[in-house]
Scaffold this active site. Structure first.
Site, PDB file in Angstrom:
ATOM      1  N   ASP A  67       0.833  -1.188   0.000  1.00 35.36           N
ATOM      2  CA  ASP A  67       0.000   0.000   0.000  1.00 35.36           C
ATOM      3  C   ASP A  67       0.881   1.256   0.000  1.00 35.36           C
ATOM      4  OD1 ASP A  67      -2.658   1.073   0.061  1.00 35.36           O
ATOM      5  OD2 ASP A  67      -2.323   1.680   2.129  1.00 35.36           O
ATOM      6  N   GLU A  87       0.671  -0.660  -5.255  1.00 41.53           N
ATOM      7  CA  GLU A  87      -0.512   0.214  -5.233  1.00 41.53           C
ATOM      8  C   GLU A  87      -0.106   1.526  -5.880  1.00 41.53           C
ATOM      9  OE1 GLU A  87      -2.362   3.432  -4.491  1.00 41.53           O
ATOM     10  OE2 GLU A  87      -1.543   3.117  -2.477  1.00 41.53           O
ATOM     11  N   ASP A 133     -10.969   1.506   0.631  1.00 46.55           N
ATOM     12  CA  ASP A 133     -11.612   2.816   0.806  1.00 46.55           C
ATOM     13  C   ASP A 133     -12.975   2.901   0.125  1.00 46.55           C
ATOM     14  OD1 ASP A 133      -9.473   3.975   2.250  1.00 46.55           O
ATOM     15  OD2 ASP A 133      -8.383   4.308   0.388  1.00 46.55           O
TER      16      ASP A 133
END
Length: 333
Positions: free
Chosen positions: A202, A249, A303
């Site tokens: 991430d 990511e 998210d």
């Protein structure tokens, strides 16, 4: 297994000694045999257990930090040992579930491999201030003399937020990490690869530059970009670990140096399906017909809402129309 989930488990006897949880976990003498593997678990358990028992946000105290500065590296451990004695039953319960989960996960992974299924794990680039990592290796983070973050992580103001995002995680001291040949990162990745086959990283761009905000600032606007020894870092990872099975990511604003390294290393990026319907159905990069080789497609991220939730509650009329048109259906009025 995060101790937050322990409360959802069946109630157990108040006192669970080593023989009870060894037998219940089907380990037999495995508790003694797994002592080396257990050591990191012990530290994590104490860190979390003390947190919950005290109902505080952070393990660190001024006294422990002071003792550590005076050259007493065991000071924090000694205090943790006192807390472990005080909250022994609670900590033993957490250790019990860690052992059970570890055994079950190994069985699951072995079964997945038999079926030629790979498991994808997820590594957030940062850790919490109250983590066992900051407790045991404060020198690799930017902390003050009391152990509080000098600088914290986030992102600058952008289209999504005029004030940016202040995540609050302590940022790394990359000079000290480099001096250690990135030993902490190597151990972290190596351990995660015993649990999963591929790792999604991430905020991958944080390995190139990162936005750091003074710890006392409540908003992200007064931060600054700082650099990372990127090439040396990845060269050291390759030297130690060989092939790096990473998914990068790469959402949002990604600089060219990030793209170049992803191409050099063969790291796949990400495509998010629900992001694809707010524009041109011919040219949008997140539409399947525009995907380039070596990418991983997700319906959404941590998210996002689910696809159904997005369509029913969040998608605009135009997005619903585009979605239906692309997928060969129609939108009911």
């Amino acid at each position: 297994l995060h101790p937050l989930h322990v409360g959802a488990e069946p109630r157990l006897p108040r006192k669970i000694d080593r023989d009870v949880y060894a037998e219940a976990a089907g380990l037999g003498d495995g508790v003694d045999q797994a002592r080396e593997r257990r050591a990191p678990c012990e530290r994590i358990v104490v860190a979390f257990g003390v947190q919950f028992a005290r109902c505080v946000l952070c393990w660190i105290s001024r006294d422990a930090a002071r003792d550590a500065r005076r050259g007493e590296p065991g000071a924090v451990d000694q205090r943790a040992g006192q807390d472990a004695h005080r909250f022994g039953d609670q900590l033993t319960k957490i250790k019990f579930f860690q052992f059970v989960f570890s055994r079950q996960w190994r069985q699951l992974r072995a079964y997945a491999r038999q079926k030629r299924i790979q498991l994808i794990g997820d590594i957030p680039i940062y850790v919490n201030h109250d983590s066992v990592d900051v407790w045991k290796q404060p020198e690799i983070f930017k902390l003050d003399e009391e152990g509080k973050p000098l600088m914290v992580a986030g992102v600058p103001p952008d289209y999504f937020s005029v004030t940016g995002q202040r995540w609050g995680n302590p940022v790394y001291d990359w000079e000290n990490l480099k001096a250690s040949r990135y030993a902490w990162w190597i151990r972290r990745i190596k351990h995660n690869l015993t649990l999963c086959d591929v790792l999604r990283i991430d905020h991958f761009r944080g390995f190139f530059q990162y936005w750091e905000i003074p710890g006392h600032e409540p908003l992200a606007m007064k931060g600054q970009w700082s650099s990372v020894p990127t090439q040396d870092f990845f060269a050291t990872l390759r030297e130690s670990l060989g092939y790096l099975p990473f998914i990068a990511e790469d959402l949002g604003i990604i600089t060219e140096d990030v793209r170049e390294l992803m191409n050099e290393e063969g790291f796949p990026g990400m495509k998010i399906f629900v992001f694809a319907f707010n524009g041109d159905l011919k040219n949008h990069p997140y539409l399947p017909h525009n995907y380039k080789p070596n990418c991983v497609v997700y319906t959404g991220t941590h998210d996002n809402n689910t696809v159904q939730g997005w369509f029913q509650k969040e998608a605009s009329a135009k997005e619903k129309e585009n979605f239906a048109q692309y997928c060969g259906g129609s939108v009911k009025p």
